[in-house]
Write a protein that holds these residues in place. Structure first.
Motif, short mmCIF file in Angstrom:
data_model
loop_
_atom_site.label_atom_id
_atom_site.label_comp_id
_atom_site.label_asym_id
_atom_site.label_seq_id
_atom_site.Cartn_x
_atom_site.Cartn_y
_atom_site.Cartn_z
N TYR A 110 0.85 -1.19 0.00
CA TYR A 110 0.00 0.00 0.00
C TYR A 110 0.88 1.23 0.00
O TYR A 110 0.76 2.12 0.84
CB TYR A 110 -0.91 -0.01 1.22
CG TYR A 110 -1.76 -1.26 1.36
CD1 TYR A 110 -2.96 -1.39 0.68
CD2 TYR A 110 -1.34 -2.32 2.17
CE1 TYR A 110 -3.74 -2.53 0.80
CE2 TYR A 110 -2.11 -3.48 2.29
CZ TYR A 110 -3.30 -3.57 1.60
OH TYR A 110 -4.07 -4.71 1.73
N SER A 111 1.77 1.30 -0.99
CA SER A 111 2.79 2.35 -0.98
C SER A 111 2.18 3.75 -1.04
O SER A 111 2.76 4.71 -0.54
CB SER A 111 3.77 2.15 -2.13
OG SER A 111 3.09 2.13 -3.38
N VAL A 112 1.00 3.89 -1.65
CA VAL A 112 0.35 5.20 -1.71
C VAL A 112 0.08 5.73 -0.31
O VAL A 112 0.19 6.94 -0.06
CB VAL A 112 -0.95 5.12 -2.53
CG1 VAL A 112 -2.00 4.24 -1.86
CG2 VAL A 112 -1.51 6.51 -2.80
N LEU A 113 -0.25 4.85 0.62
CA LEU A 113 -0.51 5.26 2.00
C LEU A 113 0.78 5.67 2.70
O LEU A 113 0.83 6.69 3.40
CB LEU A 113 -1.20 4.13 2.76
CG LEU A 113 -1.52 4.37 4.23
CD1 LEU A 113 -2.34 5.64 4.43
CD2 LEU A 113 -2.25 3.16 4.82
N SER A 114 1.83 4.91 2.50
CA SER A 114 3.12 5.26 3.09
C SER A 114 3.61 6.60 2.55
O SER A 114 4.05 7.48 3.31
CB SER A 114 4.16 4.17 2.77
OG SER A 114 5.43 4.53 3.27
N ALA A 120 -8.55 6.34 -1.88
CA ALA A 120 -8.16 5.63 -3.09
C ALA A 120 -8.05 4.13 -2.85
O ALA A 120 -8.27 3.33 -3.77
CB ALA A 120 -6.83 6.18 -3.62
N LEU A 121 -7.72 3.74 -1.63
CA LEU A 121 -7.59 2.31 -1.28
C LEU A 121 -8.91 1.69 -0.86
O LEU A 121 -8.96 0.51 -0.55
CB LEU A 121 -6.57 2.16 -0.14
CG LEU A 121 -5.12 2.44 -0.51
CD1 LEU A 121 -4.25 2.51 0.75
CD2 LEU A 121 -4.58 1.38 -1.46
N GLU A 122 -9.98 2.48 -0.83
CA GLU A 122 -11.32 2.00 -0.46
C GLU A 122 -11.32 1.37 0.93
O GLU A 122 -11.83 0.27 1.15
CB GLU A 122 -11.86 1.04 -1.51
CG GLU A 122 -12.02 1.68 -2.88
CD GLU A 122 -12.58 0.75 -3.93
OE1 GLU A 122 -13.74 0.93 -4.33
OE2 GLU A 122 -11.85 -0.18 -4.33
N ALA A 123 -10.76 2.10 1.87
CA ALA A 123 -10.69 1.64 3.25
C ALA A 123 -12.07 1.65 3.89
O ALA A 123 -13.01 2.29 3.40
CB ALA A 123 -9.75 2.54 4.04
N SER A 124 -12.19 0.95 5.01
CA SER A 124 -13.39 1.00 5.85
C SER A 124 -12.97 1.42 7.25
O SER A 124 -11.92 1.00 7.75
CB SER A 124 -14.09 -0.36 5.90
OG SER A 124 -14.61 -0.71 4.64
N SER A 176 0.73 2.04 -7.06
CA SER A 176 0.06 3.21 -6.48
C SER A 176 1.06 4.33 -6.22
O SER A 176 2.24 4.08 -5.94
CB SER A 176 -0.66 2.83 -5.19
OG SER A 176 0.24 2.37 -4.20
N VAL A 177 0.55 5.56 -6.30
CA VAL A 177 1.38 6.76 -6.14
C VAL A 177 0.59 7.83 -5.42
O VAL A 177 -0.62 7.99 -5.66
CB VAL A 177 1.84 7.30 -7.53
CG1 VAL A 177 2.40 8.71 -7.41
CG2 VAL A 177 2.87 6.37 -8.14
N TYR A 178 1.28 8.57 -4.54
CA TYR A 178 0.71 9.78 -3.96
C TYR A 178 1.59 10.95 -4.35
O TYR A 178 2.79 10.96 -4.09
CB TYR A 178 0.64 9.68 -2.43
CG TYR A 178 -0.07 10.87 -1.80
CD1 TYR A 178 -1.45 10.99 -1.90
CD2 TYR A 178 0.64 11.87 -1.14
CE1 TYR A 178 -2.11 12.09 -1.35
CE2 TYR A 178 -0.02 12.97 -0.58
CZ TYR A 178 -1.39 13.06 -0.69
OH TYR A 178 -2.04 14.14 -0.15
#
Length: 337
Positions: A97-101, A180-184, A235-237
């Motif tokens: 989940y590199s976008v989150l990091s 973007a990761l569709e978290a809950s 994934s990218v932020y």
């Protein structure tokens, strides 16, 4: 700062019991009479500014909610008190989940990331200068008083999802990546446990800008879950701001994409710095599905993402800035796919 009671909870049940026992009558400024305290990087600031006036603060930072774990089926759970620095540098998050990091590491300072928590970041409040200045009208802080930002200083504020009552942005980088990761978001409260899709967690201002999330009085965030990563997903932020560090986004984009046989077969796009909440663009996603990942497709998607933008007197530049942010994030995410 107003007088308040400070209590420390030994477990989730005790925290909820303490919150229930305290009256739920709203304060004069419309905020809940009880607030949960973890890292305190936002709440304490707002209490000092007299923006938040809880009658009771419940310290939950020692509760056993500080783990990142993988569940059956590959779902990842992130405890509400996991520190931002620990989450950003967790091997599982960095890999899958590199976008989150990336989003977490782009926010605040190293010192703040060492204190700030997952639950606190979800509830981070706007940095609109009028919200934080109790001498000026603000519907978010004092419902019905007016929005000073409309016609005032609004360079950093929202262009998507605004209303005539509020144009404040959600300031979090983490929340954009989670969208973007569709978290809950998982909670416990007087009515039991709930699982809330991230899209349903954050509310549009409409006529009630003081209500920013779907949390109920006395409800506590316990953890966040992320769906198992799809094979081949990248994934990218990307965050655009006035200076390189310790600055909030003027525009940001979180992109999660999978390319198969030269075509995009999965894509999620969320924007930060431009929306009243973390802004997922299903219009941009629809444009990209099934298309080759090229500059033409990316520009068309960016145009679709900003088609409903309503810029104010000072932030019209954000329209083009956000479009270019989306284009470049998509380019980075697909350039080696």
């Amino acid at each position: 700062m107003e007088h308040f009671q400070l209590k420390r909870a030994a477990d989730v049940k005790q925290a909820l019991d303490m919150a229930t026992a305290q009256t739920r009558a709203a304060s004069p400024q419309g905020t809940p009479s009880t607030r949960f305290l973890a890292g305190g990087t936002t709440l304490l600031d707002l209490m000092k500014l007299d923006v938040e006036r809880p009658a009771q603060v419940i310290d939950i930072h020692r509760l056993p909610l500080d783990k990142v774990e993988t569940l059956d089926g590959g779902v990842v759970t992130i405890g509400a008190t996991v520190r931002n620095a620990d989450l950003a540098n967790h091997p599982l998050i960095k890999t899958d989940y590199s976008v989150l990091s990336q989003a977490l590491l782009s926010g605040a300072s190293a010192q703040l990331r060492n204190m700030a928590t997952t639950g606190g970041n979800l509830l981070q409040r706007t940095r609109c200068v009028y919200f934080r200045d109790t001498k000026t009208p603000c519907n978010k802080r004092e419902p019905g008083s007016g929005c000073s930002a409309i016609g005032g200083f609004n360079r950093n504020l929202a262009i998507l999802g605004t209303s005539e009552h509020c144009i404040a942005t959600n300031p979090s980088d983490m929340n954009v990546a989670l969208t973007a990761l569709e978290a809950s978001v998982h909670t416990e409260g007087p009515e039991g446990k709930r699982s809330i899709a991230i899209d349903d967690f954050f509310l549009l201002p409409g006529t009630t800008p003081e209500r920013e999330t779907s949390l109920n009085a006395g409800e506590l965030i316990t953890h966040v879950t992320l769906p198992a990563p799809m094979p081949g997903t990248r994934s990218v932020y990307l965050k655009l701001r006035d200076r390189a560090s310790y600055e909030f986004a003027l525009a940001s984009a979180a992109v999660v994409v999978t390319v198969s046989s030269g075509r995009i077969d999965h894509v999620r796009i969320a924007l930060g710095g431009v929306g009243v909440r973390p802004w997922r663009s299903r219009d941009a996603e629809a444009v990209l599905l099934g298309r080759a990942p090229d500059a033409t497709a990316f520009r068309t998607a960016a145009e679709a993402a900003l088609q409903t933008a309503r810029p104010q007197s000072q932030n019209g530049f954000k329209v083009e800035l956000a479009k270019r942010c989306i284009q470049h994030a998509l380019t980075l995410a697909t350039q080696t796919a």
